[in-house]
Design a protein around this motif. Structure first.
Motif, short mmCIF file in Angstrom:
data_model
loop_
_atom_site.label_atom_id
_atom_site.label_comp_id
_atom_site.label_asym_id
_atom_site.label_seq_id
_atom_site.Cartn_x
_atom_site.Cartn_y
_atom_site.Cartn_z
N ILE A 84 0.87 -1.18 0.00
CA ILE A 84 0.00 0.00 0.00
C ILE A 84 0.90 1.23 0.00
CG2 ILE A 84 -0.19 0.03 2.53
CD1 ILE A 84 -3.07 1.07 2.17
N VAL A 85 0.48 2.28 -0.71
CA VAL A 85 1.32 3.47 -0.84
C VAL A 85 0.45 4.72 -0.92
CG1 VAL A 85 1.41 3.23 -3.37
CG2 VAL A 85 3.18 4.55 -2.20
N ASN A 86 0.93 5.79 -0.30
CA ASN A 86 0.40 7.13 -0.51
C ASN A 86 1.34 7.78 -1.52
OD1 ASN A 86 -0.14 9.91 -0.40
ND2 ASN A 86 -0.73 9.84 1.76
N ASN A 87 0.88 7.91 -2.77
CA ASN A 87 1.77 8.38 -3.84
C ASN A 87 1.69 9.88 -4.11
OD1 ASN A 87 -0.58 8.73 -5.37
ND2 ASN A 87 -0.30 6.85 -6.53
N ASN A 94 -0.97 -2.24 -4.45
CA ASN A 94 -0.37 -2.95 -5.57
C ASN A 94 -0.48 -4.45 -5.35
OD1 ASN A 94 0.71 -0.43 -6.73
ND2 ASN A 94 2.02 -0.44 -4.93
N PHE A 95 -0.61 -5.18 -6.46
CA PHE A 95 -0.83 -6.62 -6.39
C PHE A 95 0.34 -7.40 -6.98
CE2 PHE A 95 -4.96 -4.63 -6.25
CZ PHE A 95 -5.61 -5.33 -5.23
N ASN A 156 -17.84 -1.45 4.65
CA ASN A 156 -17.20 -2.45 3.81
C ASN A 156 -15.87 -2.82 4.47
OD1 ASN A 156 -15.08 -3.03 1.53
ND2 ASN A 156 -17.06 -3.52 0.63
N ALA A 157 -15.71 -4.09 4.81
CA ALA A 157 -14.53 -4.51 5.57
C ALA A 157 -13.24 -4.26 4.82
CB ALA A 157 -14.66 -6.00 5.92
N ALA A 158 -13.24 -4.46 3.50
CA ALA A 158 -12.02 -4.27 2.72
C ALA A 158 -11.60 -2.81 2.72
CB ALA A 158 -12.22 -4.78 1.30
N PHE A 159 -12.56 -1.92 2.47
CA PHE A 159 -12.20 -0.50 2.45
C PHE A 159 -11.84 -0.01 3.84
CE2 PHE A 159 -13.34 4.12 2.23
CZ PHE A 159 -12.31 4.48 1.38
N ALA A 160 -12.49 -0.55 4.86
CA ALA A 160 -12.15 -0.18 6.24
C ALA A 160 -10.71 -0.53 6.56
CB ALA A 160 -13.10 -0.87 7.21
N SER A 161 -10.23 -1.67 6.04
CA SER A 161 -8.84 -2.05 6.29
C SER A 161 -7.87 -1.14 5.56
CB SER A 161 -8.60 -3.51 5.90
OG SER A 161 -8.57 -3.68 4.50
N VAL A 162 -8.29 -0.64 4.38
CA VAL A 162 -7.46 0.34 3.65
C VAL A 162 -7.32 1.61 4.47
CG1 VAL A 162 -7.32 1.81 1.61
CG2 VAL A 162 -8.04 -0.57 1.37
N PRO A 172 7.33 5.77 0.25
CA PRO A 172 7.47 4.50 -0.47
C PRO A 172 6.42 3.49 -0.03
CG PRO A 172 9.12 4.67 1.26
CD PRO A 172 8.44 6.00 1.20
N PRO A 173 6.16 2.48 -0.87
CA PRO A 173 5.18 1.45 -0.51
C PRO A 173 5.59 0.69 0.74
CG PRO A 173 5.75 1.32 -2.84
CD PRO A 173 6.73 2.26 -2.21
N VAL A 174 4.58 0.26 1.51
CA VAL A 174 4.79 -0.59 2.68
C VAL A 174 3.88 -1.80 2.54
CG1 VAL A 174 5.47 1.33 4.17
CG2 VAL A 174 3.06 0.66 4.04
N LYS A 175 4.13 -2.81 3.34
CA LYS A 175 3.35 -4.03 3.24
C LYS A 175 1.87 -3.75 3.53
CE LYS A 175 3.54 -8.44 2.36
NZ LYS A 175 3.98 -8.88 1.01
N ALA A 176 0.99 -4.31 2.69
CA ALA A 176 -0.45 -4.11 2.87
C ALA A 176 -0.98 -4.96 4.00
CB ALA A 176 -1.18 -4.44 1.58
#
Length: 250
Positions: A84-87, A94-95, A156-162, A172-176
Motif C-alpha cells: 500500500i502506498v500514498n503516492n 499494488n498486487f 465495507n470490511a475491505a475499504f475499512a482495512s485500507v 514508499p510502498p509498505v506491506k499491505a
C-alpha cells in the motif's frame, strides 16, 4: 496485433504513471487544483498534450447507455494485496502476479487499485462519494480499468482495512494489511458500462477500456471522511463524450 492495439500497447506501457508502484511519479508535477490542476494538464509537457486535445478523454457522465450483449467479467483475483502506498495523488494498493480479469478472449493482469473522491464518473448526472479503479494490463500493454462506484451506508470490511492502514504522508510502498481482500470491494451483480477512454491523470493517454460497474458498493461514511482528511478532492472533472457510445451489459 492491429495498429490500434499496437498504439495502445506502446502508450499503456510508457504512459501510465498510476500503474507504477513507486511513489515518485515521473514527468511534470500535476495536481487537482490551481496552476497545475486539470484545466492546465495539457500545458504541463508534450506528453500530456492529449489531456487538452484528446477526443476520447475520461471520466464521462454516463447518460443513456445502449444495452448490449457484452462478455461477462471473469475475475480471478487473489484474496490479498502486496503493498500500500500514498503516492501524493491517492492511496494505492499494488498486487503481486497472479490476479487476472478475462474479458472475452483477452486476459488482463491486475496491477493495482486506487481511489478517487468524489467519484470521477457520473451516472445520469449523479456523483458518488468515492470511486475505486482496479487497473489491469494485458501482455500487449492494453489497459482495462474496472471502476467501482462507492456510496455511503453499511461498512465495507475491505475499504475499512485500507483506511485503517493507509499511510498519512507520501512515501514508499509498505506491506499491505493481510486482511484486505479486493474481492470484498465488488457488488454481487457484475453488470457494467463499457466505453473507450483514457487515463484520468496526466498524460491522459487514450489507452483504456473502461468497465464501470452499474451497482455501487456501500462503505462507512466515517471511512470516507477519514480518506477525505488526506484527499478531500482528487477527481478529474467529467470530459466531453464526443458522441462515444456507452454500452451496458444485460
Amino acid at each position: 496485433m492491429n495498429r490500434r492495439d499496437a498504439l495502445k500497447a506502446f502508450a499503456g506501457l510508457a504512459l501510465c504513471p498510476l500503474c507504477r508502484p513507486a511513489f515518485a511519479a515521473e514527468g511534470a508535477h500535476w495536481s487537482y487544483q490551481g496552476a497545475t490542476g486539470p484545466a492546465k494538464w495539457g500545458d504541463l509537457d508534450a506528453a500530456s498534450k492529449v489531456c487538452a486535445i484528446g477526443q476520447q478523454q475520461s471520466p464521462i457522465d454516463i447518460i443513456a447507455p445502449v444495452k448490449a450483449q457484452l462478455p461477462p467479467l471473469k475475475l480471478g483475483w487473489a484474496k490479498s494485496a502486496d503493498t500500500i502506498v500514498n503516492n501524493g495523488h491517492t492511496i494505492q494498493l499494488n498486487f503481486a502476479e497472479g490476479s487476472t480479469l478475462t474479458l472475452g478472449d483477452r486476459k488482463y493482469k491486475l496491477l493495482q487499485v486506487h481511489f478517487h473522491r468524489p467519484s470521477e464518473h457520473l451516472v445520469a448526472g449523479r456523483s458518488f462519494p468515492m470511486e475505486a479503479h482496479f487497473v489491469h494490463r494485458a501482455d500487449s500493454g492494453a489497459l482495462a480499468v474496472l471502476g467501482v462506484l462507492m456510496s455511503t451506508g453499511k461498512p465495507n470490511a475491505a475499504f475499512a482495512s485500507v483506511v485503517a492502514t493507509m499511510p498519512a504522508k507520501e512515501g514508499p510502498p509498505v506491506k499491505a494489511d493481510a486482511s484486505f481482500n479486493p474481492n470484498d470491494m465488488l457488488p454481487k451483480k457484475l453488470t457494467y458500462y463499457r466505453y473507450s477512454g483514457s487515463l484520468t491523470t496526466p498524460p491522459c493517454a487514450e489507452t483504456v477500456e473502461w468497465l464501470v460497474l452499474t451497482t455501487p458498493i456501500t462503505v462507512a461514511e466515517t471511512d470516507v471522511a477519514a480518506f477525505a482528511k488526506l484527499y478531500p478532492m482528487n477527481a478529474r472533472p467529467v470530459q466531453r463524450d464526443n458522441r462515444r457510445y456507452v454500452l451496458v451489459s444485460g
